[in-house]
Motif scaffolding. Structure first.
Motif, PDB file in Angstrom:
ATOM      1  N   GLU A   1       1.765   8.394  -3.946  1.00 15.67           N
ATOM      2  CA  GLU A   1       1.933   8.885  -2.577  1.00 15.67           C
ATOM      3  C   GLU A   1       1.334  10.290  -2.431  1.00 15.67           C
ATOM      4  O   GLU A   1       0.712  10.617  -1.417  1.00 15.67           O
ATOM      5  CB  GLU A   1       3.424   8.916  -2.224  1.00 15.67           C
ATOM      6  N   ASN A   2       1.491  11.096  -3.455  1.00 14.20           N
ATOM      7  CA  ASN A   2       1.015  12.477  -3.404  1.00 14.20           C
ATOM      8  C   ASN A   2      -0.450  12.623  -3.788  1.00 14.20           C
ATOM      9  O   ASN A   2      -1.172  13.448  -3.231  1.00 14.20           O
ATOM     10  CB  ASN A   2       1.875  13.361  -4.328  1.00 14.20           C
TER      11      ASN A   2
ATOM     12  N   ALA B   1       5.157   5.517  -8.194  1.00 12.13           N
ATOM     13  CA  ALA B   1       4.879   5.330  -6.771  1.00 12.13           C
ATOM     14  C   ALA B   1       4.854   6.667  -6.038  1.00 12.13           C
ATOM     15  O   ALA B   1       4.022   6.889  -5.143  1.00 12.13           O
ATOM     16  CB  ALA B   1       5.917   4.401  -6.144  1.00 12.13           C
ATOM     17  N   ASP B   2       5.744   7.573  -6.414  1.00  9.09           N
ATOM     18  CA  ASP B   2       5.766   8.896  -5.786  1.00  9.09           C
ATOM     19  C   ASP B   2       4.501   9.681  -6.118  1.00  9.09           C
ATOM     20  O   ASP B   2       3.951  10.387  -5.271  1.00  9.09           O
ATOM     21  CB  ASP B   2       7.003   9.677  -6.240  1.00  9.09           C
TER      22      ASP B   2
ATOM     23  N   ARG C   1      11.574   2.493  -0.914  1.00 12.14           N
ATOM     24  CA  ARG C   1      12.813   3.234  -0.703  1.00 12.14           C
ATOM     25  C   ARG C   1      13.997   2.283  -0.552  1.00 12.14           C
ATOM     26  O   ARG C   1      15.146   2.672  -0.768  1.00 12.14           O
ATOM     27  CB  ARG C   1      12.694   4.107   0.545  1.00 12.14           C
TER      28      ARG C   1
ATOM     29  N   HIS D   1       0.824  -1.209   0.000  1.00 16.49           N
ATOM     30  CA  HIS D   1       0.000   0.000   0.000  1.00 16.49           C
ATOM     31  C   HIS D   1       0.860   1.263   0.000  1.00 16.49           C
ATOM     32  O   HIS D   1       0.397   2.329  -0.401  1.00 16.49           O
ATOM     33  CB  HIS D   1      -0.877   0.046   1.258  1.00 16.49           C
ATOM     34  N   TYR D   2       2.089   1.121   0.510  1.00 13.25           N
ATOM     35  CA  TYR D   2       2.874   2.303   0.839  1.00 13.25           C
ATOM     36  C   TYR D   2       4.188   2.338   0.080  1.00 13.25           C
ATOM     37  O   TYR D   2       4.729   1.300  -0.330  1.00 13.25           O
ATOM     38  CB  TYR D   2       3.147   2.341   2.347  1.00 13.25           C
ATOM     39  N   THR D   3       4.740   3.544  -0.069  1.00 11.67           N
ATOM     40  CA  THR D   3       6.000   3.695  -0.792  1.00 11.67           C
ATOM     41  C   THR D   3       7.213   3.448   0.092  1.00 11.67           C
ATOM     42  O   THR D   3       8.326   3.357  -0.429  1.00 11.67           O
ATOM     43  CB  THR D   3       6.112   5.113  -1.387  1.00 11.67           C
ATOM     44  N   ARG D   4       7.041   3.322   1.407  1.00 16.27           N
ATOM     45  CA  ARG D   4       8.222   3.281   2.274  1.00 16.27           C
ATOM     46  C   ARG D   4       9.113   2.077   1.967  1.00 16.27           C
ATOM     47  O   ARG D   4      10.338   2.198   1.993  1.00 16.27           O
ATOM     48  CB  ARG D   4       7.817   3.296   3.756  1.00 16.27           C
TER      49      ARG D   4
END
Length: 254
Positions: free
Chosen positions: A240-241, A236-237, A212, A206-209
């Motif tokens: 996130e936004n 993905a960025d 990284r 679900h998340y971009t973390r």
């Protein structure tokens, strides 16, 4: 080069109201050494795709195909899929009372290779993998996932990945429940296996973390049972936004 291909995949499940379509025509190709991230809102069918690849009996493939190096994956039993080189790291790894981690792993390796690994080399490899993932060696003699924290369960999944050496790994929300330190350790483990074996990865998140630390070659936006958009890591960025609102047209499917 090993290739996992999914073509026009339609999948449904039985409900009290009858069959409900979850996947609505998924097309995806993953080559050896590639990392594909699938991102999407809750209920978009991401885990359904993961479990369909693995052969979960709850899901019915209505049409389409999944092939691994040209071989029909859908015609294979679950254990045959594992032997062919598919691996699923589950979002919620199950406990197996009465089976120690060391016995579980060596039995799995024996089943995949058709013969037991030499004991001395196996012990060395197991120790090395657990140390790299910062797992206490005592976990080897504990029952599989019994009493493990969420982070310990996920680290154990990556130990399996490292020792069993599949061609392709489906990682279903491996970042779920991990703190920052555990996330880094688990990600390093995935990267280590990819670099050493040419592993292909389908990473569901679900998340971009986690992205990284595990850099995707491709990002796919999964909405309402199909891929709505795809691109490189920069997608993905954007997600996130901007979120997923511009892709969603109806009620989530499952």
């Amino acid at each position: 080069m090993a290739t996992l291909e999914i073509r026009d995949l339609h999948v449904s499940i039985d409900t009290d109201q009858g069959a409900k379509e979850i996947l609505r025509g998924v097309d995806l190709t993953i080559n050896e050494g590639e990392i594909h991230a699938i991102m999407g809102p809750n209920g978009s069918g991401k885990s359904t795709l993961a479990y369909t690849i693995a052969g979960h009996p709850r899901y019915t493939v209505d049409s389409g195909s999944i092939t691994l190096d040209g071989e029909d994956v859908l015609a294979m039993s679950v254990d045959e899929r594992a032997k062919a080189g598919l691996f699923l790291a589950m979002q919620y790894p199950v406990e197996i009372p009465g089976v120690t981690v060391s016995n579980f792993l060596r039995t799995a390796k024996t089943a995949l290779d058709g013969e037991a690994p030499p004991l001395r080399a196996w012990v060395k490899d197991l120790k090395s993998s657990m140390e790299a993932l910062r797992m206490d060696r005592g976990f080897a003699e504990r029952n599989v996932n019994e009493g493990f924290s969420g982070g310990e369960k996920k680290r154990h999944e990556i130990v399996q990945l490292e020792l069993l050496k599949p061609k392709f790994a489906v990682l279903d929300e491996t970042d779920s429940g991990l703190d920052v330190d555990a996330l880094k350790i688990v990600s390093e483990g995935v990267n280590r296996v990819k670099e050493s074996t040419g592993l292909g990865v389908l990473l569901i998140t679900h998340y971009t973390r986690i992205l990284r630390y595990i850099k995707p070659d491709f990002v796919h936006v999964f909405v309402e049972g199909r891929i709505a958009e795809q691109g490189g890591a920069e997608l993905a960025d954007r997600l996130e936004n901007e979120g997923y609102d511009r892709f969603v047209t109806s009620t989530p499917v499952a």
